[in-house]
Design a protein around this motif. Structure first.
Motif, PDB file in Angstrom:
ATOM      1  N   LYS A 110       6.651   2.497   2.854  1.00 29.20           N
ATOM      2  CA  LYS A 110       5.727   1.666   2.308  1.00 29.20           C
ATOM      3  C   LYS A 110       4.663   2.627   1.616  1.00 29.20           C
ATOM      4  O   LYS A 110       4.174   2.009   0.488  1.00 29.20           O
ATOM      5  N   SER A 156       3.877  -0.368  -1.588  1.00 26.80           N
ATOM      6  CA  SER A 156       4.143  -1.637  -1.493  1.00 26.80           C
ATOM      7  C   SER A 156       2.823  -2.417  -1.550  1.00 26.80           C
ATOM      8  O   SER A 156       2.837  -3.507  -2.091  1.00 26.80           O
ATOM      9  N   ASN A 167       4.239  -8.973  -2.380  1.00 30.13           N
ATOM     10  CA  ASN A 167       2.699  -8.687  -2.498  1.00 30.13           C
ATOM     11  C   ASN A 167       2.066  -9.948  -3.542  1.00 30.13           C
ATOM     12  O   ASN A 167       2.390  -9.916  -4.760  1.00 30.13           O
TER      13      ASN A 167
END
Length: 299
Positions: free
Chosen positions: A111, A116, A173
């Motif tokens: 990540k 991310s 997201n």
């Protein structure tokens, strides 16, 4: 002193197999030393060229070193194999015992490398959805947002998500931009309701609420499109029609909203549209007797 000597065993003996290996190792080292010494003496006496002599001395030295390593590997092969198997078994047991921790560390690296999300972003991974408030090497902490996947209210619950999930699950997201987001919500109607009027009322209300900052959103989205190489979508509010089932009409409202104010603008529009207007059908539904009479007439 006498007491310490008494603790030492009277006779210390090695196993026969180990003794043979040590003797073989000593003989091998001794033979290589003797051969190297004789070879070096022969080269120094018989080779007149200093350049050739130096090259031969280095080559023979490396050759005897390689020969010694190969000899030691042949002598101690069984012991080295047993040691290697033990090390592999220990490594496998360690990996199995710490598999989840290794996955968590891998998820943290993934990540971070992929970018991310950041602190403050609203994310959804699997069934967990909320605002990121902390990140560590093993877990990510979020404040839950709900209810469901469309709500935007804080539930007051804190969720600690292991980073291992980021290895196998996609991350959504919802904070694509830092200042402005697109917000989408759906209003269901029955097919016989006056959904045409509701569609117009929702669009008018969305335009009124977005008008003060619509130009700022358009400039911001153009800047984001240039930075990320994306085609900039239209930022004007819109209301689209969907028919998920035969008896229903769903009006999907999409409009730009400031980060953190999506729930506020949604509630403002819904309150304005449904405060004084009833879009439900006014036609009374036929009773069972009327339906039966109509069927007889059709027959």
């Amino acid at each position: 002193m006498l007491e310490s000597l008494a603790m030492v065993p009277e006779s210390f003996t090695l196993p026969d197999s180990m003794l043979r290996l040590l003797i073989s190792t000593g003989l091998l080292i001794l033979a290589i030393i003797i051969l190297r010494t004789l070879t070096a003496r022969f080269i120094r006496r018989n080779v007149t060229s200093s350049e050739l002599r130096g090259r031969l001395l280095v080559n023979f030295r490396n050759g005897f070193l390689l020969l010694g390593i190969l000899g030691l590997a042949l002598i101690w092969g069984d012991q080295i194999r047993s040691l290697a198997l033990s090390i592999v078994a220990i490594a496998v047991a360690f990996v199995v015992a710490t598999k989840e921790l290794i996955l968590c560390v891998s998820g943290a690296i993934l990540k971070s490398g992929a970018g991310s999300f950041n602190l403050g972003d609203r994310i959804q991974v699997k069934d967990f959805r909320g605002d990121v408030i902390d990140q560590t090497l093993l877990a990510t902490t979020i404040l839950e947002v709900g209810p469901g996947k469309t709500g935007h209210q804080r539930t007051g619950r804190m969720i600690v998500v292991p980073n291992a999930l980021f290895v196998s699950e996609p991350v959504i997201n919802e904070s694509f931009t830092d200042h402005w987001d697109f917000h989408v919500f759906t209003v269901p109607f029955k097919r016989e309701d006056d959904w045409h009027a509701a569609q117009k009322a929702l669009l008018d209300a969305a335009n009124r609420h977005c008008e003060p900052y619509l130009e700022a959103v358009r400039k911001h989205m153009n800047k984001v499109g240039v930075l990320r190489g994306l085609e900039v979508p239209s930022v004007d509010p819109r209301v689209t029609i969907q028919a998920p089932v035969a008896s229903e009409i769903h009006l999907t409202v999409r409009l730009p909203a400031k980060s953190g104010q999506r729930s506020y603008i949604e509630q403002s529009i819904l309150s304005e549209v449904f405060a004084d207007t009833d879009f439900s059908s006014k036609k009374p539904r036929p009773s069972d007797d009327e339906k039966e009479e109509k069927n007889k007439q059709d027959d």
